[in-house]
Write a protein that holds these residues in place. Structure first.
Motif, PDB file in Angstrom:
ATOM      1  N   LEU A 255       0.837  -1.192   0.000  1.00 32.36           N
ATOM      2  CA  LEU A 255       0.000   0.000   0.000  1.00 32.36           C
ATOM      3  C   LEU A 255       0.876   1.247   0.000  1.00 32.36           C
ATOM      4  O   LEU A 255       1.804   1.372   0.797  1.00 32.36           O
ATOM      5  CB  LEU A 255      -0.911  -0.002   1.222  1.00 32.36           C
ATOM      6  N   LEU A 256       0.556   2.170  -0.889  1.00 31.80           N
ATOM      7  CA  LEU A 256       1.389   3.357  -1.081  1.00 31.80           C
ATOM      8  C   LEU A 256       1.535   4.169   0.195  1.00 31.80           C
ATOM      9  O   LEU A 256       2.572   4.787   0.432  1.00 31.80           O
ATOM     10  CB  LEU A 256       0.788   4.232  -2.188  1.00 31.80           C
ATOM     11  N   TRP A 257       0.489   4.190   1.039  1.00 30.23           N
ATOM     12  CA  TRP A 257       0.566   4.991   2.267  1.00 30.23           C
ATOM     13  C   TRP A 257       1.678   4.507   3.189  1.00 30.23           C
ATOM     14  O   TRP A 257       2.238   5.299   3.947  1.00 30.23           O
ATOM     15  CB  TRP A 257      -0.778   4.949   3.000  1.00 30.23           C
ATOM     16  N   GLU A 258       1.997   3.213   3.147  1.00 31.48           N
ATOM     17  CA  GLU A 258       3.097   2.698   3.966  1.00 31.48           C
ATOM     18  C   GLU A 258       4.397   3.395   3.601  1.00 31.48           C
ATOM     19  O   GLU A 258       5.130   3.880   4.471  1.00 31.48           O
ATOM     20  CB  GLU A 258       3.243   1.190   3.762  1.00 31.48           C
ATOM     21  N   ARG A 259       4.672   3.434   2.323  1.00 29.25           N
ATOM     22  CA  ARG A 259       5.918   4.058   1.863  1.00 29.25           C
ATOM     23  C   ARG A 259       5.928   5.551   2.160  1.00 29.25           C
ATOM     24  O   ARG A 259       6.964   6.118   2.535  1.00 29.25           O
ATOM     25  CB  ARG A 259       6.089   3.821   0.364  1.00 29.25           C
ATOM     26  N   THR A 260       4.774   6.199   2.007  1.00 24.18           N
ATOM     27  CA  THR A 260       4.699   7.634   2.259  1.00 24.18           C
ATOM     28  C   THR A 260       4.986   7.947   3.719  1.00 24.18           C
ATOM     29  O   THR A 260       5.703   8.899   4.031  1.00 24.18           O
ATOM     30  CB  THR A 260       3.308   8.175   1.864  1.00 24.18           C
ATOM     31  N   VAL A 261       4.412   7.134   4.635  1.00 26.53           N
ATOM     32  CA  VAL A 261       4.676   7.355   6.058  1.00 26.53           C
ATOM     33  C   VAL A 261       6.153   7.121   6.372  1.00 26.53           C
ATOM     34  O   VAL A 261       6.759   7.866   7.152  1.00 26.53           O
ATOM     35  CB  VAL A 261       3.767   6.460   6.924  1.00 26.53           C
ATOM     36  N   LEU A 262       6.743   6.107   5.782  1.00 27.42           N
ATOM     37  CA  LEU A 262       8.181   5.880   5.969  1.00 27.42           C
ATOM     38  C   LEU A 262       8.990   7.088   5.503  1.00 27.42           C
ATOM     39  O   LEU A 262       9.967   7.493   6.162  1.00 27.42           O
ATOM     40  CB  LEU A 262       8.624   4.629   5.212  1.00 27.42           C
ATOM     41  N   ASP A 263       8.591   7.673   4.397  1.00 23.06           N
ATOM     42  CA  ASP A 263       9.282   8.873   3.906  1.00 23.06           C
ATOM     43  C   ASP A 263       9.110  10.042   4.872  1.00 23.06           C
ATOM     44  O   ASP A 263      10.040  10.832   5.082  1.00 23.06           O
ATOM     45  CB  ASP A 263       8.758   9.258   2.521  1.00 23.06           C
ATOM     46  N   TYR A 264       7.911  10.167   5.467  1.00 22.98           N
ATOM     47  CA  TYR A 264       7.709  11.208   6.483  1.00 22.98           C
ATOM     48  C   TYR A 264       8.640  10.980   7.672  1.00 22.98           C
ATOM     49  O   TYR A 264       9.218  11.931   8.222  1.00 22.98           O
ATOM     50  CB  TYR A 264       6.263  11.186   6.977  1.00 22.98           C
TER      51      TYR A 264
END
Length: 336
Positions: A255-264
């Motif tokens: 899920l894309l949100w996983e990667r986005t949170v990791l980037d945050y």
């Protein structure tokens, strides 16, 4: 953009998308039944959503630049700009890809009421959240998502803001028969992942208090058996007649949100997010799944007292409107 029939208002669906392959094909099939145009604003999909969109003749695809942070105005403004290039009277309906009109739009007199409404009218739909069992739902407040266009400028906020322009003076219609089926909760794990991301966005963009953010994104745990209602099978069966299956879900493991949170977390550090309820998953394992280097740096940064407060928030969610819970929330908000 040009259309042949200028004797009736053109119905235009406005939908922002990003990595919606789990449901987009079915959404476009369903929307193609009632919409004259479906304008999609893509925010940098990488999962095949663009390829799906290009298969549909009614779709107008806008490849919007990928936004560094979530911003509803920048997502939706291009949709209204494109819709207003279409000649004639317009009826605009602002839907997300996980939202379906109940199929009775086809024979309900309410649809004729919509088509004959004066410019500036806002139409409100009953809003039904479908559960993963596809047997029950719970209802939210009516959703204002349809609008007889009068060219009022579109203005909105960053997150969970109005999807429509708001004329200085306008009439409203509240529908009873035609409803919106909301599919976000049909895939519970996907929804939780999205809500973890939403919590981070609210902290980054708006610096909202973590207690308020928690309450906002855990409302689904307040739903009890009294609030649940049985679905009407005709909502599904009518779509089945058109070869559209809206009774199953395509589950995604990435899920894309996983990667986005990791980037945050890379940008702000894990400690910045320690008061949000995003630590119910193991971010070290998620980082490893996405091939991030040094996955151990994403471990839970919370201290014992912070974990204890988070547990209390979870346990008290069903009673959050009671006086004593609201008072404790105010106290905790002063230091948490």
């Amino acid at each position: 953009m040009y259309r042949e029939d200028k004797n009736k208002p053109v119905v235009i669906c406005l939908t922002p998308i990003k990595n919606e392959v789990w449901i987009l094909d079915r959404f476009l099939k369903a929307a193609s039944l009632w919409a004259d145009y479906i304008i999609l604003s893509d925010q940098g999909s990488t999962d095949g959503s663009i390829e799906i969109a290009k298969k549909y003749s009614k779709v107008v695809l806008l490849e919007n630049k990928e936004l560094p942070y979530f911003d509803e105005y920048l997502m939706r403004k291009p949709l209204f700009d494109a819709a207003r290039e279409i000649e004639g009277d317009r009826i605009l309906i602002s839907l997300d890809a996980d939202e379906f009109l109940t199929p009775n739009w086809e024979y309900s007199k309410e649809w004729e009421t919509i088509l004959s409404s004066p410019q500036g009218t806002i139409i409100n739909f009953p809003w039904l959240n479908i559960n993963p069992d596809f047997e029950t739902y719970w209802e939210n407040l009516p959703n204002s998502c349809m609008y007889v266009d009068d060219n009022t400028e579109f203005k909105t906020g960053v997150i969970h803001a109005s999807r429509l322009p708001r004329p200085f003076s306008y009439d409203e219609i509240y529908l009873k028969e035609i409803k919106i089926l909301h599919y976000q909760y049909t895939d519970w794990e996907r929804m939780l992942s999205k809500h973890r991301w939403y919590q981070c966005v609210e902290l980054i963009k708006m610096n909202n208090n973590p207690v308020d953010v928690f309450r906002r994104y855990h409302h689904m745990y307040e739903i009890n058996e009294v609030k649940l209602k049985p679905v009407q099978r005709m909502w599904f069966d009518e779509y089945t007649k058109y070869g559209i299956d809206i009774t199953s879900i395509y589950h995604q493991s990435m899920l894309l949100w996983e990667r986005t949170v990791l980037d945050y977390m890379n940008e702000f550090g894990t400690s910045y997010f320690r008061h949000l309820n995003i630590w119910t998953v193991n971010w070290c394992n998620i980082a490893q799944k996405w091939n991030y280097p040094n996955p151990e740096k994403y471990k839970d940064p919370r201290k014992k007292w912070e974990k204890a407060i988070n547990k209390w928030l979870i346990r008290s969610q069903k009673n959050r409107n009671k006086y004593w819970v609201r008072m404790l929330d105010r106290i905790i908000s002063r230091f948490y």
